[in-house]
Scaffold this motif. Sequence first.
Motif, PDB file in Angstrom:
ATOM      1  N   TRP A   1      34.883  48.411  36.342  1.00 14.01           N
ATOM      2  CA  TRP A   1      35.121  47.062  36.830  1.00 14.01           C
ATOM      3  C   TRP A   1      36.597  46.873  37.140  1.00 14.01           C
ATOM      4  O   TRP A   1      37.437  47.650  36.693  1.00 14.01           O
ATOM      5  CB  TRP A   1      34.619  46.000  35.863  1.00 14.01           C
ATOM      6  N   TYR A   2      36.899  45.854  37.949  1.00 15.12           N
ATOM      7  CA  TYR A   2      38.286  45.500  38.213  1.00 15.12           C
ATOM      8  C   TYR A   2      38.384  44.019  38.535  1.00 15.12           C
ATOM      9  O   TYR A   2      37.402  43.385  38.940  1.00 15.12           O
ATOM     10  CB  TYR A   2      38.890  46.336  39.351  1.00 15.12           C
ATOM     11  N   VAL A   3      39.570  43.472  38.329  1.00 15.20           N
ATOM     12  CA  VAL A   3      39.932  42.135  38.779  1.00 15.20           C
ATOM     13  C   VAL A   3      41.246  42.267  39.548  1.00 15.20           C
ATOM     14  O   VAL A   3      42.083  43.115  39.218  1.00 15.20           O
ATOM     15  CB  VAL A   3      40.081  41.127  37.617  1.00 15.20           C
ATOM     16  N   MET A   4      41.400  41.448  40.596  1.00 10.51           N
ATOM     17  CA  MET A   4      42.547  41.608  41.488  1.00 10.51           C
ATOM     18  C   MET A   4      42.990  40.249  42.015  1.00 10.51           C
ATOM     19  O   MET A   4      42.161  39.372  42.249  1.00 10.51           O
ATOM     20  CB  MET A   4      42.095  42.486  42.663  1.00 10.51           C
ATOM     21  N   THR A   5      44.298  40.084  42.176  1.00 11.87           N
ATOM     22  CA  THR A   5      44.837  38.905  42.846  1.00 11.87           C
ATOM     23  C   THR A   5      45.924  39.344  43.827  1.00 11.87           C
ATOM     24  O   THR A   5      46.617  40.337  43.598  1.00 11.87           O
ATOM     25  CB  THR A   5      45.453  37.886  41.863  1.00 11.87           C
ATOM     26  N   THR A   6      46.035  38.603  44.909  1.00 11.21           N
ATOM     27  CA  THR A   6      47.073  38.841  45.912  1.00 11.21           C
ATOM     28  C   THR A   6      47.646  37.499  46.328  1.00 11.21           C
ATOM     29  O   THR A   6      46.904  36.541  46.540  1.00 11.21           O
ATOM     30  CB  THR A   6      46.504  39.566  47.153  1.00 11.21           C
ATOM     31  N   TRP A   7      48.966  37.442  46.427  1.00 14.80           N
ATOM     32  CA  TRP A   7      49.667  36.232  46.845  1.00 14.80           C
ATOM     33  C   TRP A   7      50.421  36.549  48.128  1.00 14.80           C
ATOM     34  O   TRP A   7      51.243  37.449  48.160  1.00 14.80           O
ATOM     35  CB  TRP A   7      50.632  35.771  45.762  1.00 14.80           C
ATOM     36  N   LYS A   8      50.135  35.803  49.199  1.00 12.63           N
ATOM     37  CA  LYS A   8      50.806  36.001  50.477  1.00 12.63           C
ATOM     38  C   LYS A   8      52.081  35.171  50.477  1.00 12.63           C
ATOM     39  O   LYS A   8      52.041  33.949  50.576  1.00 12.63           O
ATOM     40  CB  LYS A   8      49.890  35.599  51.628  1.00 12.63           C
ATOM     41  N   LEU A   9      53.225  35.842  50.322  1.00 12.31           N
ATOM     42  CA  LEU A   9      54.512  35.159  50.260  1.00 12.31           C
ATOM     43  C   LEU A   9      54.988  34.683  51.628  1.00 12.31           C
ATOM     44  O   LEU A   9      55.649  33.652  51.746  1.00 12.31           O
ATOM     45  CB  LEU A   9      55.577  36.093  49.684  1.00 12.31           C
ATOM     46  N   ALA A  10      54.698  35.459  52.652  1.00 12.19           N
ATOM     47  CA  ALA A  10      55.100  35.167  54.022  1.00 12.19           C
ATOM     48  C   ALA A  10      54.006  35.737  54.923  1.00 12.19           C
ATOM     49  O   ALA A  10      53.156  36.506  54.464  1.00 12.19           O
ATOM     50  CB  ALA A  10      56.458  35.812  54.317  1.00 12.19           C
ATOM     51  N   PRO A  11      54.016  35.401  56.205  1.00 13.47           N
ATOM     52  CA  PRO A  11      52.949  35.901  57.077  1.00 13.47           C
ATOM     53  C   PRO A  11      52.778  37.424  57.058  1.00 13.47           C
ATOM     54  O   PRO A  11      51.668  37.919  57.229  1.00 13.47           O
ATOM     55  CB  PRO A  11      53.379  35.428  58.464  1.00 13.47           C
ATOM     56  N   LYS A  12      53.836  38.174  56.804  1.00 11.00           N
ATOM     57  CA  LYS A  12      53.733  39.634  56.814  1.00 11.00           C
ATOM     58  C   LYS A  12      53.924  40.283  55.445  1.00 11.00           C
ATOM     59  O   LYS A  12      53.853  41.496  55.325  1.00 11.00           O
ATOM     60  CB  LYS A  12      54.758  40.221  57.787  1.00 11.00           C
ATOM     61  N   LEU A  13      54.178  39.511  54.381  1.00 12.87           N
ATOM     62  CA  LEU A  13      54.486  40.073  53.069  1.00 12.87           C
ATOM     63  C   LEU A  13      53.548  39.522  52.000  1.00 12.87           C
ATOM     64  O   LEU A  13      53.410  38.307  51.852  1.00 12.87           O
ATOM     65  CB  LEU A  13      55.936  39.764  52.689  1.00 12.87           C
ATOM     66  N   SER A  14      52.917  40.448  51.238  1.00 17.12           N
ATOM     67  CA  SER A  14      52.011  40.069  50.147  1.00 17.12           C
ATOM     68  C   SER A  14      52.387  40.832  48.887  1.00 17.12           C
ATOM     69  O   SER A  14      52.808  41.986  48.947  1.00 17.12           O
ATOM     70  CB  SER A  14      50.561  40.425  50.500  1.00 17.12           C
ATOM     71  N   LEU A  15      52.230  40.170  47.742  1.00 21.15           N
ATOM     72  CA  LEU A  15      52.390  40.800  46.432  1.00 21.15           C
ATOM     73  C   LEU A  15      51.053  40.720  45.714  1.00 21.15           C
ATOM     74  O   LEU A  15      50.335  39.730  45.840  1.00 21.15           O
ATOM     75  CB  LEU A  15      53.464  40.095  45.610  1.00 21.15           C
ATOM     76  N   GLY A  16      50.729  41.764  44.961  1.00 22.68           N
ATOM     77  CA  GLY A  16      49.437  41.761  44.292  1.00 22.68           C
ATOM     78  C   GLY A  16      49.464  42.503  42.977  1.00 22.68           C
ATOM     79  O   GLY A  16      50.408  43.226  42.652  1.00 22.68           O
ATOM     80  N   THR A  17      48.407  42.309  42.216  1.00 25.99           N
ATOM     81  CA  THR A  17      48.203  43.044  40.971  1.00 25.99           C
ATOM     82  C   THR A  17      46.709  43.209  40.754  1.00 25.99           C
ATOM     83  O   THR A  17      45.914  42.393  41.221  1.00 25.99           O
ATOM     84  CB  THR A  17      48.852  42.336  39.769  1.00 25.99           C
ATOM     85  N   TYR A  18      46.331  44.304  40.098  1.00 23.75           N
ATOM     86  CA  TYR A  18      44.945  44.422  39.666  1.00 23.75           C
ATOM     87  C   TYR A  18      44.865  45.243  38.397  1.00 23.75           C
ATOM     88  O   TYR A  18      45.770  46.000  38.061  1.00 23.75           O
ATOM     89  CB  TYR A  18      44.019  44.960  40.764  1.00 23.75           C
ATOM     90  N   TYR A  19      43.773  45.036  37.702  1.00 19.76           N
ATOM     91  CA  TYR A  19      43.476  45.777  36.487  1.00 19.76           C
ATOM     92  C   TYR A  19      42.106  46.396  36.663  1.00 19.76           C
ATOM     93  O   TYR A  19      41.140  45.706  37.006  1.00 19.76           O
ATOM     94  CB  TYR A  19      43.481  44.849  35.270  1.00 19.76           C
ATOM     95  N   SER A  20      42.008  47.704  36.484  1.00 22.50           N
ATOM     96  CA  SER A  20      40.712  48.369  36.581  1.00 22.50           C
ATOM     97  C   SER A  20      40.420  49.102  35.274  1.00 22.50           C
ATOM     98  O   SER A  20      41.329  49.533  34.570  1.00 22.50           O
ATOM     99  CB  SER A  20      40.681  49.336  37.767  1.00 22.50           C
ATOM    100  N   TYR A  21      39.139  49.232  34.994  1.00 21.46           N
ATOM    101  CA  TYR A  21      38.701  49.832  33.734  1.00 21.46           C
ATOM    102  C   TYR A  21      37.467  50.687  34.008  1.00 21.46           C
ATOM    103  O   TYR A  21      36.539  50.252  34.691  1.00 21.46           O
ATOM    104  CB  TYR A  21      38.362  48.728  32.736  1.00 21.46           C
ATOM    105  N   THR A  22      37.476  51.897  33.511  1.00 22.24           N
ATOM    106  CA  THR A  22      36.352  52.824  33.625  1.00 22.24           C
ATOM    107  C   THR A  22      36.043  53.359  32.240  1.00 22.24           C
ATOM    108  O   THR A  22      36.957  53.705  31.498  1.00 22.24           O
ATOM    109  CB  THR A  22      36.717  54.014  34.549  1.00 22.24           C
ATOM    110  N   ILE A  23      34.760  53.421  31.907  1.00 24.49           N
ATOM    111  CA  ILE A  23      34.366  54.025  30.636  1.00 24.49           C
ATOM    112  C   ILE A  23      33.038  54.758  30.829  1.00 24.49           C
ATOM    113  O   ILE A  23      32.171  54.301  31.572  1.00 24.49           O
ATOM    114  CB  ILE A  23      34.256  52.994  29.492  1.00 24.49           C
TER     115      ILE A  23
END
Length: 124
Positions: free
Chosen positions: A35-57
């Motif tokens: 599973w994973y959860v992810m977020t992305t924030w568009k700071l400007a029309p051409k620039l995005s910052l993001g993070t995600y956490y994934s887990y495998t078992i």
Amino acid sequence: RRLMAAAEYNKFPPNPTTYMPGIPPSPNPSDAHNWYVMTTWKLAPKLSLGTYYSYTIDLKAPYDQNRYQKDWTFSARYDVNPFFYMKCEQHLVNGTANGFSSLDNVNGLNTKFNMTLLKLGTSF
């Protein structure tokens, strides 16, 4: 839409078997959950910052670092134009469940490691 969030869960059938022409079937005694959860924030029309956490078992694997993998990722993406982008990702990984090769890691697999990726991509 400046903020995007996504999540996904996947469970493979227990004990899958791989079939390839000319090769005997290869059973794989596993019970993998991802599973994973992810977020992305568009700071400007051409620039995005993001993070995600994934887990495998794999619930059928021995109790060691090969049973699981946890990955925190931080990323920055720049859209060069509507079709091409550049992306930088920093991964903070714990566990080795995703098939790391002992041939590439002659000193053994580390349970915790970091990985930086620079990517050029296309979308259409």
